[in-house]
Design a protein around this motif. Structure first.
Motif, mmCIF file in Angstrom:
data_model
loop_
_atom_site.group_PDB
_atom_site.id
_atom_site.type_symbol
_atom_site.label_atom_id
_atom_site.label_comp_id
_atom_site.label_asym_id
_atom_site.label_seq_id
_atom_site.Cartn_x
_atom_site.Cartn_y
_atom_site.Cartn_z
ATOM 1 N N LEU A 63 0.814 -1.211 0.000
ATOM 2 C CA LEU A 63 0.000 0.000 0.000
ATOM 3 C C LEU A 63 0.852 1.267 0.000
ATOM 4 O O LEU A 63 0.579 2.212 -0.743
ATOM 5 C CB LEU A 63 -0.970 -0.012 1.176
ATOM 6 N N LEU A 66 2.478 1.748 -3.426
ATOM 7 C CA LEU A 66 1.569 2.288 -4.433
ATOM 8 C C LEU A 66 1.265 3.764 -4.193
ATOM 9 O O LEU A 66 0.648 4.415 -5.029
ATOM 10 C CB LEU A 66 0.260 1.493 -4.439
ATOM 11 N N GLY A 67 1.667 4.270 -3.016
ATOM 12 C CA GLY A 67 1.425 5.669 -2.685
ATOM 13 C C GLY A 67 0.101 5.922 -1.991
ATOM 14 O O GLY A 67 -0.338 7.063 -1.894
ATOM 15 N N ALA A 68 -0.528 4.852 -1.496
ATOM 16 C CA ALA A 68 -1.847 4.999 -0.877
ATOM 17 C C ALA A 68 -1.786 5.611 0.517
ATOM 18 O O ALA A 68 -2.742 6.247 0.947
ATOM 19 C CB ALA A 68 -2.563 3.649 -0.811
ATOM 20 N N HIS A 126 -4.501 -6.667 -6.437
ATOM 21 C CA HIS A 126 -3.310 -6.074 -7.060
ATOM 22 C C HIS A 126 -2.954 -6.825 -8.344
ATOM 23 O O HIS A 126 -2.708 -6.208 -9.386
ATOM 24 C CB HIS A 126 -2.147 -6.106 -6.070
ATOM 25 N N VAL A 132 -5.669 -0.611 -7.866
ATOM 26 C CA VAL A 132 -5.438 0.812 -8.132
ATOM 27 C C VAL A 132 -6.753 1.550 -8.392
ATOM 28 O O VAL A 132 -6.983 2.610 -7.807
ATOM 29 C CB VAL A 132 -4.400 1.017 -9.261
ATOM 30 N N LEU A 135 -8.424 2.080 -5.071
ATOM 31 C CA LEU A 135 -7.746 3.121 -4.300
ATOM 32 C C LEU A 135 -8.058 4.509 -4.846
ATOM 33 O O LEU A 135 -8.253 5.458 -4.085
ATOM 34 C CB LEU A 135 -6.232 2.870 -4.279
ATOM 35 N N LYS A 136 -8.146 4.627 -6.160
ATOM 36 C CA LYS A 136 -8.498 5.912 -6.777
ATOM 37 C C LYS A 136 -9.922 6.298 -6.404
ATOM 38 O O LYS A 136 -10.187 7.452 -6.050
ATOM 39 C CB LYS A 136 -8.362 5.835 -8.293
ATOM 40 N N ALA A 140 -7.605 7.558 -2.269
ATOM 41 C CA ALA A 140 -6.276 7.305 -1.723
ATOM 42 C C ALA A 140 -5.172 7.595 -2.741
ATOM 43 O O ALA A 140 -4.023 7.794 -2.358
ATOM 44 C CB ALA A 140 -6.160 5.849 -1.252
ATOM 45 N N LEU A 141 -5.518 7.606 -4.007
ATOM 46 C CA LEU A 141 -4.552 7.904 -5.075
ATOM 47 C C LEU A 141 -5.134 9.008 -5.944
ATOM 48 O O LEU A 141 -6.326 9.047 -6.196
ATOM 49 C CB LEU A 141 -4.294 6.669 -5.952
ATOM 50 N N TRP A 142 -4.237 9.873 -6.427
ATOM 51 C CA TRP A 142 -4.688 10.990 -7.250
ATOM 52 C C TRP A 142 -4.145 10.901 -8.667
ATOM 53 O O TRP A 142 -4.155 11.864 -9.384
ATOM 54 C CB TRP A 142 -4.249 12.313 -6.620
ATOM 55 N N LEU A 143 -3.661 9.760 -9.058
ATOM 56 C CA LEU A 143 -3.063 9.611 -10.402
ATOM 57 C C LEU A 143 -4.099 9.417 -11.459
ATOM 58 O O LEU A 143 -5.099 8.852 -11.333
ATOM 59 C CB LEU A 143 -2.102 8.414 -10.403
#
Length: 143
Positions: A63, A66-68, A126, A132, A135-136, A140-143
């Motif tokens: 986690l 992945l940058g979460a 995963h 991902v 998470l988005k 949790a992710l802004w990519l």
């Protein structure tokens, strides 16, 4: 890997209504369930763990990698209520794994306030490419 400092984890637990214990009376199962629910809803990703659990370390590494940036709640660092919360997490894991799936209580991963599961479910998401996007969607992710 960064973990939530003990003081911050204790503050998050206190904000969720997890009582600090002096080793005496333990919290009721209902209040432990509510505490888990509040903690899980309080952040995009919440991981319940114990500091010595190798599978928990793998989940944290994935986690964080992945940058979460999950909120990590170390149950062995909570004063007394950790056992009650662990029991609630075991019940959630058992209910989510009918037919004899992975019933380990830890790690317990919540994404967007919903119980994802343990390490097996996290790794499956995963590998199949759904983690991902989850998470988005949870923020949790802004990519």
């Amino acid at each position: 890997m960064q973990l939530m400092p003990k003081e911050a984890a204790a503050a998050a637990a206190a904000a969720a209504g997890i009582p600090a214990s002096d080793g005496g009376m333990r919290s009721s199962p209902g209040s432990s369930y509510e505490a888990v629910r509040r903690l899980a809803a309080g952040s995009a990703v919440v991981l319940f763990s114990t500091s010595g659990c190798c599978m928990c370390t793998v989940a944290k590494s994935l986690l964080f990698g992945l940058g979460a940036g999950p909120t990590v709640v170390e149950l062995d660092e909570l004063d007394g209520s950790g056992r009650d919360i662990h029991a609630v997490l075991y019940q959630l894991a058992a209910a989510a794994a009918p037919g004899g799936g992975d019933r380990r209580a830890l790690p317990a991963v919540f994404v967007g306030g919903k119980f994802l599961g343990g390490l097996e479910a996290l790794m499956a998401c995963h590998i199949n490419g759904t983690l991902v996007p989850l998470l988005k969607d949870a923020g949790a992710l802004w990519l």
